[in-house]
Design an enzyme around this catalytic site. Sequence first.
Site, PDB file in Angstrom:
ATOM      1  N   CYS A 237       1.069  11.561   1.405  1.00 27.35           N
ATOM      2  CA  CYS A 237       1.536  10.500   2.302  1.00 27.35           C
ATOM      3  C   CYS A 237       0.772  10.519   3.629  1.00 27.35           C
ATOM      4  O   CYS A 237       0.250  11.549   4.056  1.00 27.35           O
ATOM      5  CB  CYS A 237       3.032  10.684   2.546  1.00 27.35           C
ATOM      6  SG  CYS A 237       3.753   9.496   3.694  1.00 27.35           S
TER       7      CYS A 237
ATOM      8  N   SER B   5       1.893  10.615   6.531  1.00 27.27           N
ATOM      9  CA  SER B   5       2.435  11.551   7.526  1.00 27.27           C
ATOM     10  C   SER B   5       1.799  12.938   7.384  1.00 27.27           C
ATOM     11  O   SER B   5       1.577  13.630   8.380  1.00 27.27           O
ATOM     12  CB  SER B   5       3.955  11.653   7.397  1.00 27.27           C
ATOM     13  OG  SER B   5       4.542  10.414   7.698  1.00 27.27           O
TER      14      SER B   5
ATOM     15  N   HIS C  27      -1.388  12.754   9.269  1.00 24.49           N
ATOM     16  CA  HIS C  27      -1.215  12.885  10.720  1.00 24.49           C
ATOM     17  C   HIS C  27      -1.218  14.366  11.118  1.00 24.49           C
ATOM     18  O   HIS C  27      -1.774  14.746  12.154  1.00 24.49           O
ATOM     19  CB  HIS C  27       0.135  12.300  11.173  1.00 24.49           C
ATOM     20  CG  HIS C  27       0.227  10.797  11.140  1.00 24.49           C
ATOM     21  ND1 HIS C  27      -0.533   9.988  11.939  1.00 24.49           N
ATOM     22  CD2 HIS C  27       1.034   9.971  10.438  1.00 24.49           C
ATOM     23  CE1 HIS C  27      -0.205   8.717  11.712  1.00 24.49           C
ATOM     24  NE2 HIS C  27       0.740   8.672  10.801  1.00 24.49           N
TER      25      HIS C  27
ATOM     26  N   HIS D 257       5.944  16.191   1.782  1.00 22.54           N
ATOM     27  CA  HIS D 257       7.346  15.898   2.106  1.00 22.54           C
ATOM     28  C   HIS D 257       7.894  14.809   1.209  1.00 22.54           C
ATOM     29  O   HIS D 257       8.975  14.296   1.433  1.00 22.54           O
ATOM     30  CB  HIS D 257       7.448  15.465   3.582  1.00 22.54           C
ATOM     31  CG  HIS D 257       6.639  14.235   3.845  1.00 22.54           C
ATOM     32  ND1 HIS D 257       5.288  14.279   4.003  1.00 22.54           N
ATOM     33  CD2 HIS D 257       6.989  12.941   3.902  1.00 22.54           C
ATOM     34  CE1 HIS D 257       4.829  13.042   4.160  1.00 22.54           C
ATOM     35  NE2 HIS D 257       5.845  12.212   4.093  1.00 22.54           N
TER      36      HIS D 257
ATOM     37  N   CYS E 210       9.921   9.321  -0.113  1.00 23.22           N
ATOM     38  CA  CYS E 210       9.384   8.952   1.207  1.00 23.22           C
ATOM     39  C   CYS E 210       8.933   7.508   1.252  1.00 23.22           C
ATOM     40  O   CYS E 210       9.578   6.674   1.866  1.00 23.22           O
ATOM     41  CB  CYS E 210       8.264   9.873   1.681  1.00 23.22           C
ATOM     42  SG  CYS E 210       7.682   9.369   3.328  1.00 23.22           S
TER      43      CYS E 210
HETATM   44  N1  APR Z   1      -5.503  -3.537  10.202  1.00 23.15           N
HETATM   45  C1  APR Z   1      -4.891  -3.618   8.997  1.00 23.15           C
HETATM   46  N2  APR Z   1      -4.794  -2.569   8.142  1.00 23.15           N
HETATM   47  C2  APR Z   1      -5.371  -1.417   8.487  1.00 23.15           C
HETATM   48  C3  APR Z   1      -6.031  -1.258   9.736  1.00 23.15           C
HETATM   49  C4  APR Z   1      -6.106  -2.393  10.598  1.00 23.15           C
HETATM   50  N3  APR Z   1      -6.701  -2.348  11.788  1.00 23.15           N
HETATM   51  N4  APR Z   1      -6.468   0.022   9.809  1.00 23.15           N
HETATM   52  C5  APR Z   1      -6.083   0.636   8.678  1.00 23.15           C
HETATM   53  N5  APR Z   1      -5.409  -0.227   7.873  1.00 23.15           N
HETATM   54  C6  APR Z   1      -4.777   0.028   6.566  1.00 23.15           C
HETATM   55  C7  APR Z   1      -5.543   0.978   5.642  1.00 23.15           C
HETATM   56  O1  APR Z   1      -6.580   0.310   4.946  1.00 23.15           O
HETATM   57  C8  APR Z   1      -4.423   1.450   4.702  1.00 23.15           C
HETATM   58  O2  APR Z   1      -4.286   0.588   3.575  1.00 23.15           O
HETATM   59  O3  APR Z   1      -3.535   0.685   6.769  1.00 23.15           O
HETATM   60  C9  APR Z   1      -3.167   1.384   5.555  1.00 23.15           C
HETATM   61  C10 APR Z   1      -2.569   2.748   5.911  1.00 23.15           C
HETATM   62  O4  APR Z   1      -2.119   3.337   4.740  1.00 23.15           O
HETATM   63  P1  APR Z   1      -2.170   4.927   4.388  1.00 23.15           P
HETATM   64  O5  APR Z   1      -3.231   5.581   5.186  1.00 23.15           O
HETATM   65  O6  APR Z   1      -2.184   5.028   2.900  1.00 23.15           O
HETATM   66  O7  APR Z   1      -0.782   5.479   4.976  1.00 23.15           O
HETATM   67  P2  APR Z   1       0.725   5.396   4.402  1.00 23.15           P
HETATM   68  O8  APR Z   1       1.005   6.593   3.572  1.00 23.15           O
HETATM   69  O9  APR Z   1       0.977   4.060   3.811  1.00 23.15           O
HETATM   70  O10 APR Z   1       1.545   5.566   5.763  1.00 23.15           O
HETATM   71  C11 APR Z   1       1.431   4.585   6.782  1.00 23.15           C
HETATM   72  O11 APR Z   1       3.634   4.958   7.657  1.00 23.15           O
HETATM   73  O12 APR Z   1       5.353   6.479   7.391  1.00 23.15           O
HETATM   74  C12 APR Z   1       4.229   6.145   8.109  1.00 23.15           C
HETATM   75  O13 APR Z   1       3.395   8.272   8.842  1.00 23.15           O
HETATM   76  C13 APR Z   1       3.128   7.182   8.020  1.00 23.15           C
HETATM   77  O14 APR Z   1       2.024   6.343   9.922  1.00 23.15           O
HETATM   78  C14 APR Z   1       1.973   6.383   8.510  1.00 23.15           C
HETATM   79  C15 APR Z   1       2.250   4.980   7.990  1.00 23.15           C
HETATM   80 ZN    ZN Z   2       5.901  10.221   4.032  1.00 25.84          ZN
END
Ligand code: APR
Ligand code: ZN
Length: 367
Positions: A42, A44, A47, A63, A168
């Site tokens: 995930c 998180s 991060h 998690h 999650c």
């Molecule tokens: N504009 C639009 N989309 C974007 C941009 C942007 N400027 N920058 C990144 N993205 C997209 C990425 O291409 C990706 O598809 O945002 C998405 C982020 O997804 P993941 O990295 O897979 O993260 P995810 O597990 O979905 O979690 C997202 O939610 O719970 C929280 O902590 C977690 O902060 C995290 C967020």
């Molecule tokens: Zn998560």
Amino acid sequence: MPRTAMAAVHDGDGSELKVREVTVDDPGPGEVLVRLGASGVCGSDRHVIDGEWTLPTPTVLGHEGAGVVEAVGAGVTDVAPGDNVILSWCYPCRRCRACAAGKAWACTGTRSGECLLPDGGTRLSDENGMVYPYLAVGTMSEYTVVPESAAVRVPAEVPFDVASLIGCSIATGVGAVVNNARVPAGASAAVVGCGGVGLAVVMGLTLAGAYPIIAVDTAEEKLAAARSFGATHTVRADKEPVATVVGEITGGGADHAFEVIGRVETIETLPSLLAPGGVGVLVGLPPEGARAGIDVLELAEAGKTLVGSNYGGAVPSLDFPRLADLYLAGRLPLDSLISHRIRLDEVNDAFDAMRAGTRTRSVIVFE
Ligand code: APR
Ligand code: ZN
């Protein structure tokens, strides 16, 4: 008898995760030993690895997990050996005001944020001493010991890979729609960021009957996935003016907009995507200490709302079985969210792919 487990360990020094042995003690009173079947990878966790959030170390990451109860400590009555369980990364204390009010996600008695069990310890160690399970679950491990309230029984028909996601991304994403925003049928919505959590928001909007559902991402693959989960329109954030396009599609702004990346720059754009009276929901979690600049006069005059969403406002013991039932009834296509099933020792590649934006969701499957 303590046992060893292979686990993905974060040492906090900026290096990649080490897959190595940790010792897992027997469950104490009120605790449950779980043999993991699957753990999602995930945002998180990313991060943490990238140093955006501080944690005690060494930490077994992960998690978003599900598995089978192997043994229970004294006094455990909710689950028994052999039960399939989804783990909650915020174990409710069941005693504080928030828990009494049915807001487990806001529990003030939990020590999950400190990666500690209720007694202030953990059941993980290595040759140097205590090892911390991330958010008191540490699911990227063959075994973990969690408080009873973190292990929620679900039907054995739900496969572990799907069950892990319910713990999650699905609880967070679908919950943001149905618990936090309470989106009514026919309301318009934009979803900024379509990773695992953002796609779960899209699924939640489809379930709620929102229209139009506008998916926004920089990666074409993510937008294609969003369409398959019910997005009616897609916007390439790196190529198109997002607010203008959302305004055109909705005729003046969306009723709801979800930020699901955790970037200050995109959080700041949320009000511009909304119609007057619209609601922006912060689902993505930014780095510690992040501050956003918002045109507060415009926000006030247009009567817009920004709300935080933590764990989708979920009560795990209520929401996990509900989401599992929706999956079993064919109402949530969770299998399709999993793009990669991987081994534990492939976990660092999964984080690289996440940073590159090339995967929807990787799930570690344990033998
Ligand atoms: N504009 C639009 N989309 C974007 C941009 C942007 N400027 N920058 C990144 N993205 C997209 C990425 O291409 C990706 O598809 O945002 C998405 C982020 O997804 P993941 O990295 O897979 O993260 P995810 O597990 O979905 O979690 C997202 O939610 O719970 C929280 O902590 C977690 O902060 C995290 C967020
Ligand atoms: Zn998560």
